[in-house]
Design an enzyme around this catalytic site. Structure first.
Site, PDB file in Angstrom:
ATOM      1  N   LEU A  95      26.458   1.063  41.128  1.00 51.97           N
ATOM      2  CA  LEU A  95      26.124  -0.268  40.766  1.00 51.97           C
ATOM      3  C   LEU A  95      27.189  -1.343  41.132  1.00 51.97           C
ATOM      4  CD1 LEU A  95      23.944   0.215  37.449  1.00 51.97           C
ATOM      5  CD2 LEU A  95      23.507   1.099  40.026  1.00 51.97           C
ATOM      6  N   CYS A  96      28.042  -1.023  41.588  1.00 57.61           N
ATOM      7  CA  CYS A  96      29.281  -1.958  41.876  1.00 57.61           C
ATOM      8  C   CYS A  96      28.869  -2.845  43.107  1.00 57.61           C
ATOM      9  CB  CYS A  96      30.497  -1.224  42.255  1.00 57.61           C
ATOM     10  SG  CYS A  96      31.872  -1.672  41.350  1.00 57.61           S
ATOM     11  N   HIS A  97      29.510  -4.032  43.260  1.00 59.48           N
ATOM     12  CA  HIS A  97      28.945  -4.815  44.272  1.00 59.48           C
ATOM     13  C   HIS A  97      30.110  -4.570  45.501  1.00 59.48           C
ATOM     14  CE1 HIS A  97      27.220  -6.945  41.102  1.00 59.48           C
ATOM     15  NE2 HIS A  97      26.302  -7.356  41.780  1.00 59.48           N
ATOM     16  N   MET A 133      37.113  -2.953  38.421  1.00 64.03           N
ATOM     17  CA  MET A 133      36.733  -1.704  38.914  1.00 64.03           C
ATOM     18  C   MET A 133      37.699  -1.283  40.258  1.00 64.03           C
ATOM     19  SD  MET A 133      34.533  -1.016  36.636  1.00 64.03           S
ATOM     20  CE  MET A 133      34.744   0.673  37.266  1.00 64.03           C
ATOM     21  N   GLU A 134      37.876  -2.237  41.122  1.00 63.08           N
ATOM     22  CA  GLU A 134      38.726  -1.684  42.162  1.00 63.08           C
ATOM     23  C   GLU A 134      40.042  -1.441  41.876  1.00 63.08           C
ATOM     24  OE1 GLU A 134      36.410  -4.454  42.123  1.00 63.08           O
ATOM     25  OE2 GLU A 134      34.925  -3.762  43.652  1.00 63.08           O
ATOM     26  N   ASP A 166      47.407  15.961  43.982  1.00 60.01           N
ATOM     27  CA  ASP A 166      47.248  16.843  45.069  1.00 60.01           C
ATOM     28  C   ASP A 166      48.535  17.220  45.736  1.00 60.01           C
ATOM     29  OD1 ASP A 166      45.705  18.126  47.282  1.00 60.01           O
ATOM     30  OD2 ASP A 166      46.319  16.489  48.482  1.00 60.01           O
TER      31      ASP A 166
END
Lengths: 166, 166, 166, 166, 166, 166
Positions: free
Chosen positions: B78-80, B114-115, B129
């Protein structure tokens, strides 16, 4: 610059490379990873009652986790793009936390622990996105591989005491 | 099914939606997030001396973090999709851990926490990794927003005691 | 090959191009699109009771529709990559069909009707994926723009009789 | 949260999952899907004479369809990422419509009907994008699988009367 | 690890970062790049007569170039994701070469020369893919920015003698 | 529109298609490609001493090259999405140029020369992005396949004189 086949040369400088797995066998391999989103009892009540303004947090996080397994090679620079043959995400709301577990399975030439970790992280990210308007301090902890199976190295199970507790 | 403009209707069922931010102002907004990868002193020595078979772990993780900021809307349902105007990733190796910090800045209509979280998680994933061949038990902890600035809600700073310690 | 600025030249051969919108204003623009997935009454019962083996069909389709709006420029070759500021997907199960409606809003330099159509199609695709094991003959019909608002051309509303009935 | 291998547990809540296909055989599988874009005789004349401002509509739509087959797992949340070994898109302009057909083939562990449907939808979307300036009412209908071949379930051919006519 | 806003700190170690452009103005910016694919007169005849087994080479290359402009931030690690407001690709077949030129325009906070170069390279790659069955030795040369306009630094035009001839 | 399996029909119009490789064998295949970025002695000094404002140019370019191999089917419209089992990028700074070489290996049904070329081009693009502030005239030349091995056609080695010198 010679014209040898290129993959086998020894690079002494520590330069990043995607290690060659073309000689490994196609076998069934699986991995399970887990993590936890820490929030508050009030937010957990909203999650359980589907009372959040952005909608169903657990449903969105589950799909985010499944879809993210397919994006692992986009995120992890040296990861091989491999087949993903099954993904299950479990989300268990507790008193003030949500436990996340992702199980990934493939029949390919390398393991899927990075895919399982990516699923857990994406599910956690999506959960935080759903609740951040009511809890800007939510956080993700204990993202780790629980076990992996298959391939030449066989089964690895995380020891009960992994020596990583904060 | 009516033909109204559609975005303003009240949905009583808790269905997921991307909330409308078209009416918010374009302003400079920034966020800082952090996290930690826990490994062992032996692995940290390999990281510091660039002794890992897959190459320079910190360099790869830093780029993974920067590139992942641009992929946030692919991962978080739901992130823009927004502009990303600056990203800095700090990776500080400690005795048996690597501290990760991501600072993201934009001039757009919604915030970038969020970013910043996505950058931290991707840098952590990439580190795991790079070291998983020598430490299958590495884990990521304490992924959280440290502060955000800008926008109508202004500055938020995580309290020193956030009540989320395990 | 001249070194002029390149965008304004007249190309007489009908070659594909992305038309220049840099001179258009940033204004609020929205679009609503719709479509229908046709299946059977038995399948609709399974959808309503969440009885499908792959899980919650409507929840998955809703998120597929939201996320696909963000992927429109990846799918439609000449589409501009633009901001997406709000997406709402409505899914209304009927006797043997599911009605799909997507409303998309932006504040940018071009309209979002392609994004709304892409959302409808992706929601329809995801629905078919959820039910294909029990209904291989499911199909998508009547995918169309219902209305668009904003920008220099203003509001367009699909006429009640659009002359496109099969 | 147990540490079992995770993919085989029974989930009674109807939660979405990517079903495990790692045990299925690698065999040649193919699918054919079709659809139709409905416009006007004037627009079809422009398509046939390459008279559209944005360029060659059929050429762009054909490539959009081929490329979209490769993006199916990005769009359809529970779809497996699989090999795509061949894609052919047929676009047949009629009096006021364009018939679209996509044939997809793979040698992998699961079928390609979702990939064929995605190709048809993306070709249709791209066509609408090319003509929307002259026909905002264009629509897509009858998107459906015509046949699939290969795999354990073998050949399925859509019945002449599929009971889905509007 | 302090909790300052993070973007302004001086990093003395030469670590990669995405430089902050949030303070730059939104203005119209454009760039033109060019390159050349070198093949043979026989292959150029096949291109001109549309005689290649994989189809229309110039049409495919043109669309590849347009679509690739939108993927620049996926390919170039420190590139900002920006609006792309117009792209025109020119492909001019010569005796044994194809000249490629890409013009890209935006109204955003940073320039589009990387986008124009990416378009040229992707068009060149796509051309080579179309002809590689008949000419495995095709190559791409002289990929360079011809000019850029707009922004604080204004117009830059490549000097006639750029000192880079092989 | 018939309902045949679709992939085998003869298309007389030269329409683009992804050619069917489902009948080819899974074998180890590799390719080596090369190219050169031409800049100035001053810039090469900055690259060697890690003195560029955006950070470590060679490290960023190497990772860009590795990651781009995985994006080849997104860029090249008719390319098959295939497994990538190993990628090594060599970057050798010379007096005023950087030589780039990419070696890619897979065990799959078609060759990887397009993936090797894409790696070289992306590494070159990333290098130009790192130095463009100090050298807007940097350019990429001589992007070509040096050799390919494996598959039914076996080894191909570029002749010393390929007849493509400018």
């Amino acid at each position: 610059m010679t014209e040898s086949s290129g993959l086998t040369h020894v690079d002494e400088t520590g330069a990043a490379r995607m290690v060659d797995v073309s000689g490994k066998d196609v076998t069934v391999r699986s991995a399970v990873a887990a993590g936890v989103v820490r929030s508050t009892t009030e937010v957990l009540d909203l999650i359980r009652t589907n009372g959040l303004a952005k909608g169903d947090a657990l449903g969105v996080a589950r799909i985010a986790g499944i879809m993210a397994a397919k994006r692992t090679p986009d995120l992890v620079p040296l990861c091989h793009p491999i087949a993903i043959h099954g993904v299950v995400i479990d989300l268990e709301p507790q008193e003030s936390t949500v436990d996340i577990r992702a199980a990934v399975r493939t029949a390919d030439r390398t393991g899927v622990e990075m895919e399982a970790l990516t699923s857990v992280l994406a599910a956690g990210l999506a959960l935080i996105d759903m609740i951040k308007a009511v809890d800007p301090a939510a956080r993700i902890d204990a993202v780790r591989v629980l076990r992996k199976d298959g391939g030449k190295t066989g089964t690895w199970i995380r020891p009960a005491d992994d020596g990583r507790q904060p």
